[in-house]
Scaffold this motif. Structure first.
Motif, PDB file in Angstrom:
ATOM      1  N   MET A   1       0.823  -1.209   0.000  1.00  0.00           N
ATOM      2  CA  MET A   1       0.000   0.000   0.000  1.00  0.00           C
ATOM      3  C   MET A   1       0.861   1.266   0.000  1.00  0.00           C
ATOM      4  O   MET A   1       1.700   1.457   0.864  1.00  0.00           O
ATOM      5  CB  MET A   1      -0.893   0.007   1.244  1.00  0.00           C
ATOM      6  CG  MET A   1      -1.881   1.167   1.251  1.00  0.00           C
ATOM      7  SD  MET A   1      -3.047   1.052  -0.113  1.00  0.00           S
ATOM      8  CE  MET A   1      -4.161  -0.203   0.527  1.00  0.00           C
ATOM      9  N   PRO A   2       0.640   2.144  -1.009  1.00  0.00           N
ATOM     10  CA  PRO A   2       1.378   3.418  -1.030  1.00  0.00           C
ATOM     11  C   PRO A   2       0.749   4.413  -0.046  1.00  0.00           C
ATOM     12  O   PRO A   2      -0.414   4.270   0.335  1.00  0.00           O
ATOM     13  CB  PRO A   2       1.189   3.899  -2.464  1.00  0.00           C
ATOM     14  CG  PRO A   2      -0.134   3.317  -2.864  1.00  0.00           C
ATOM     15  CD  PRO A   2      -0.282   2.014  -2.141  1.00  0.00           C
ATOM     16  N   TYR A   3       1.527   5.426   0.296  1.00  0.00           N
ATOM     17  CA  TYR A   3       1.052   6.429   1.245  1.00  0.00           C
ATOM     18  C   TYR A   3       0.109   7.458   0.601  1.00  0.00           C
ATOM     19  O   TYR A   3      -0.941   7.788   1.163  1.00  0.00           O
ATOM     20  CB  TYR A   3       2.261   7.151   1.858  1.00  0.00           C
ATOM     21  CG  TYR A   3       1.889   8.456   2.516  1.00  0.00           C
ATOM     22  CD1 TYR A   3       1.183   8.481   3.713  1.00  0.00           C
ATOM     23  CD2 TYR A   3       2.231   9.676   1.920  1.00  0.00           C
ATOM     24  CE1 TYR A   3       0.831   9.681   4.307  1.00  0.00           C
ATOM     25  CE2 TYR A   3       1.880  10.872   2.508  1.00  0.00           C
ATOM     26  CZ  TYR A   3       1.173  10.875   3.702  1.00  0.00           C
ATOM     27  OH  TYR A   3       0.822  12.055   4.279  1.00  0.00           O
TER      28      TYR A   3
ATOM     29  N   ALA B   1      -6.355   5.336  -2.945  1.00  0.00           N
ATOM     30  CA  ALA B   1      -7.727   5.209  -3.448  1.00  0.00           C
ATOM     31  C   ALA B   1      -7.784   4.331  -4.694  1.00  0.00           C
ATOM     32  O   ALA B   1      -8.764   3.619  -4.927  1.00  0.00           O
ATOM     33  CB  ALA B   1      -8.302   6.589  -3.741  1.00  0.00           C
ATOM     34  N   GLN B   2      -6.712   4.352  -5.486  1.00  0.00           N
ATOM     35  CA  GLN B   2      -6.678   3.504  -6.689  1.00  0.00           C
ATOM     36  C   GLN B   2      -6.459   2.044  -6.344  1.00  0.00           C
ATOM     37  O   GLN B   2      -6.948   1.150  -7.024  1.00  0.00           O
ATOM     38  CB  GLN B   2      -5.520   3.923  -7.600  1.00  0.00           C
ATOM     39  CG  GLN B   2      -5.744   5.202  -8.374  1.00  0.00           C
ATOM     40  CD  GLN B   2      -4.479   5.595  -9.132  1.00  0.00           C
ATOM     41  OE1 GLN B   2      -3.668   4.754  -9.513  1.00  0.00           O
ATOM     42  NE2 GLN B   2      -4.292   6.896  -9.326  1.00  0.00           N
ATOM     43  N   VAL B   3      -5.675   1.826  -5.267  1.00  0.00           N
ATOM     44  CA  VAL B   3      -5.306   0.453  -4.922  1.00  0.00           C
ATOM     45  C   VAL B   3      -6.501  -0.312  -4.382  1.00  0.00           C
ATOM     46  O   VAL B   3      -6.707  -1.482  -4.705  1.00  0.00           O
ATOM     47  CB  VAL B   3      -4.130   0.457  -3.910  1.00  0.00           C
ATOM     48  CG1 VAL B   3      -3.955  -0.925  -3.288  1.00  0.00           C
ATOM     49  CG2 VAL B   3      -2.850   0.900  -4.609  1.00  0.00           C
ATOM     50  N   LEU B   4      -7.317   0.346  -3.565  1.00  0.00           N
ATOM     51  CA  LEU B   4      -8.479  -0.335  -2.986  1.00  0.00           C
ATOM     52  C   LEU B   4      -9.606  -0.428  -4.014  1.00  0.00           C
ATOM     53  O   LEU B   4      -9.700   0.415  -4.915  1.00  0.00           O
ATOM     54  CB  LEU B   4      -8.959   0.436  -1.750  1.00  0.00           C
ATOM     55  CG  LEU B   4      -7.997   0.365  -0.567  1.00  0.00           C
ATOM     56  CD1 LEU B   4      -8.413   1.352   0.510  1.00  0.00           C
ATOM     57  CD2 LEU B   4      -7.921  -1.052  -0.006  1.00  0.00           C
ATOM     58  N   PRO B   5     -10.462  -1.450  -3.880  1.00  0.00           N
ATOM     59  CA  PRO B   5     -11.602  -1.544  -4.802  1.00  0.00           C
ATOM     60  C   PRO B   5     -12.465  -0.281  -4.710  1.00  0.00           C
ATOM     61  O   PRO B   5     -12.673   0.242  -3.619  1.00  0.00           O
ATOM     62  CB  PRO B   5     -12.394  -2.757  -4.277  1.00  0.00           C
ATOM     63  CG  PRO B   5     -11.417  -3.542  -3.489  1.00  0.00           C
ATOM     64  CD  PRO B   5     -10.467  -2.551  -2.900  1.00  0.00           C
ATOM     65  N   THR B   6     -12.934   0.194  -5.837  1.00  0.00           N
ATOM     66  CA  THR B   6     -13.815   1.370  -5.853  1.00  0.00           C
ATOM     67  C   THR B   6     -15.147   0.981  -6.480  1.00  0.00           C
ATOM     68  O   THR B   6     -15.251  -0.041  -7.181  1.00  0.00           O
ATOM     69  CB  THR B   6     -13.200   2.488  -6.714  1.00  0.00           C
ATOM     70  OG1 THR B   6     -12.992   1.956  -8.039  1.00  0.00           O
ATOM     71  CG2 THR B   6     -11.867   2.974  -6.163  1.00  0.00           C
TER      72      THR B   6
END
Lengths: 331, 328
Positions: free
Chosen positions: B300-302, B308-313
């Motif tokens: 996970m980036p800071y 927000a892009q890494v987590l499901p949207t």
């Protein structure tokens, strides 16, 4: 078996110790033979040379005290009263084994006798033992826990965290380091910055005690003192017992990292031979001791025969031993 | 029914079970005097005293092991890890001891213990503090893994977990703690069984499977999809082990499409396990490949835009469902 304070050892008690030490010795020798015959698989860590520790410690305990040990666990299990049949059958992977053939040599358990294993990850069981001591205090029970481990465990984090908590909470527990000089093949001077491991005790806020462990009575006396302290609410003791395993780390280890001279020197302090000599000095006849040896041989022969003939480990026991409660979709 | 927060629901579950059974105790960092790092244990020290609400030093392997040893010998510990990230230094205790004691002893030992903490990303706490650990623990036979997404499930499942005779990995959510929802009154003593998924929304066009924080994203995405004429059936698994694949299979046989949504990484995760079960048990019912919307395969980036892009949207879920419906 229980004592707690009165540490005078009668000749009768010493004879019982001799019988048990000889039982462990012969159990291990026959286990080694069975291993060579392919009847025992996996790892087999023998206790030969360290017998006085298990037997002296067991004598200092009450039946309801908790005991935790590493994978070098046959001696402790037998000293606490596990039948040789159940121990040998476990090594053979049989259904009549103490762990129903699910644990093997490294994972002997006898909950009825409060022997809680038999753990294979160095240092990983030390916190478990602290947990048993925590439980005894939580339930206001008059029970002590003894946790055995090798000197190799004193460098790993699990050991440190468990010792920290036990010291902080003054748990009723005795930590017994069986320092057999080698962490597998590496001698202590190449793994540890100090020679006296009980120096660590101070850092954990606990009492330290250090002695040589080939005399079963000495082990018994020192353990009684530490067990009494634990029972009396004075907190844990960290005991370092100098000992020596006469065989390699496990059956696959020819122990080329040490000289024959060194092994021979240590064999002069063979705990079984020392106890035998003490009994002769106390007036017990050679014949009487030979009779004990013969009875032990019979017991171990019977254990081998039992293990040979016992039914194999059962698939249903395996399936039933993963969870207490199973669900249709659990796997 | 009254409305309470997820955090309060957990607090009630622990308190009720401690009241009911003297063997239950809470142990962990900051659970007592500090009232819990996330205030889940607020008031418990005052109510039950320091014999049963036990503050520990920062020693996860140590107090996890103490909990396991206490469970093996008859107590019923609730071990709080502050966050699941820190369970990784106690991984050996959980995997080698809690999960193995029973089998290795031939069934003689049981380990009735609950390990609980928030799981997954919070907000911008970066790579070492954003682990979603369900894949790690659901992989291990001997453990059960529970991940409630609502206050009612949190309470009912935690009560069940504390009464369970097996080790339970209980995954909460830092971003769920403030969530309000209906929960039965305390005297209801509601126990929600492990291994029973809940259908949170019915629909005929596509099955969405999720748990924990992702369940709420699946719900909001399904609302958007509904506006586009696609009705999703949203299943909250609630437990990852035992895994109620029957409910999922039944739904897929109806919708003929399935998308799985989870925060954790795709590789070898519970989503992949579900895909295997669905293709085995509902192969002939599938009209499209099963989709997965997961956390991206990176630590996970800071930076908030990247997190927000890494987590499901919602957008990614909508897209995956539309693809499954051949509308994309």
């Amino acid at each position: 078996m229980a004592n707690g304070g009165d540490v005078a050892v009668s000749t009768e008690a010493l004879q019982a110790h001799y019988r048990m030490m000889q039982t462990i010795r012969r159990f291990e020798e026959e286990a080694a033979r069975a291993y060579a015959q392919g009847k025992i698989g996996g790892f087999l860590h023998l206790y030969i040379g360290q017998e006085a520790i298990a037997v002296g410690a067991a004598a200092a305990l009450r039946p309801d005290d908790y005991v935790f040990q590493t994978y070098r666990d046959h001696g402790t299990a037998l000293a606490l009263g596990m039948p040789a049949d159940a121990a040998m059958a476990e090594l053979f992977g049989k259904d009549t084994g103490c762990s129903r053939g699910m644990g093997g040599s490294m994972h002997l358990f006898d909950v009825e006798r409060n022997f809680y294993g038999g753990w294979g990850i160095v240092g990983g069981h030390v916190a478990l033992a602290a947990g048993a001591a925590f439980k005894a205090r939580y339930q206001r029970e008059d029970r002590v826990t003894v946790c055995f481990f090798g000197e190799g465990a004193t460098n790993i984090g699990g050991f440190h965290e468990a010792m920290s908590l036990a010291g902080l909470w003054k748990l009723p527990i005795v930590f017994v380091c069986e320092n057999n000089q080698y962490a597998m093949g590496t001698p202590m001077e190449r793994t540890t910055a100090i020679r006296d491991l009980t120096l660590k005790a101070q850092g954990y806020g606990m009492q330290g005690d250090r002695f040589e462990g080939s005399d079963v009575t000495r082990v018994y006396e020192h353990l009684c003192a530490a067990v009494d302290r634990a029972r009396g609410g004075e907190g844990p003791t960290f005991i370092e017992i100098e000992t020596y395993r006469f065989r390699g780390h496990s059956m696959s280890d020819p122990a080329k990292y040490r000289s024959q001279e060194e092994v021979d020197e240590h064999k002069k302090r063979d705990p079984v031979a020392i106890t035998r000599a003490q009994l002769i000095d106390a007036g017990v006849s050679e014949d009487a001791l030979d009779d004990v040896d013969a009875e032990v041989d019979e017991l171990i022969d019977a254990a081998i025969a039992h293990a040979d003939e016992a039914p194999p480990a059962k698939q249903q026991v395996m399936l039933d031993s993963v969870y207490v409660t199973t669900y249709p979709e659990a796997g | 029914m009254r409305e309470i927060r997820y955090r309060e629901a957990l607090n009630e579950a622990i308190a009720e079970e401690m009241e009911r059974d003297e063997r239950v105790f809470l142990i962990g960092e900051e659970v007592g005097h500090y009232q819990g790092a996330y205030k889940v244990s607020a008031g418990l020290l005052e109510r039950f005293g320091d014999r049963r609400v036990i503050d520990t030093p920062i020693a996860e392997a140590g107090f996890a092991g103490v909990g396991i040893g206490a469970a093996m010998t008859g107590l019923r510990p609730v071990v709080e890890f502050m966050t699941w990230n820190f369970s990784l230094v106690a991984f050996d205790q959980i995997v080698n001891n809690a999960a193995k004691a029973r089998l290795m002893s031939g069934g003689a030992i049981s380990v009735p213990i609950v390990f609980r903490a928030p799981n997954g990303a919070a907000k911008q706490v970066a790579a070492q503090h954003s682990h979603a650990v369900e894949a790690l623990y659901a992989h291990i036979p001997g453990l059960y893994v529970v991940a409630p997404s609502t206050p009612r499930d949190a309470k009912g499942l935690l009560k069940t977990a504390i009464r369970s005779d097996d080790p339970i990995i209980f995954l909460e959510g830092e971003l769920l703690y403030n969530l309000k929802g209906e929960v039965p009154d305390a005297d209801a003593d509601e126990l929600i069984p492990l291994g029973e998924a809940r259908v949170g929304r019915e629909g005929a066009d596509c099955t969405l499977v999720a748990w924990g924080p992702s369940y709420h994203r699946a719900l909001s995405a399904s609302a958007k999809l509904s506006e586009q004429g696609i009705e999703c059936e949203v299943i909250d698994l609630r437990s990852l082990r035992p895994l109620d694949s029957a409910t999922v299979i039944e739904s897929v046989r109806k919708t003929n499409r399935c998308v799985i949504v989870h925060d954790t990484w795709p590789y070898g995760g519970p989503g992949a396990e579900l895909v295997d079960r669905i293709q085995r048990d509902a192969f002939d019912y599938l009209d499209a490949p099963i989709g997965r919307v997961t956390g991206h395969d990176v630590p996970m980036p800071y930076a908030s835009e990247l997190e927000a892009q890494v987590l499901p949207t919602d957008e990614r879920i909508v897209k995956a469902v539309r693809r499954a419906a051949y509308q994309e």
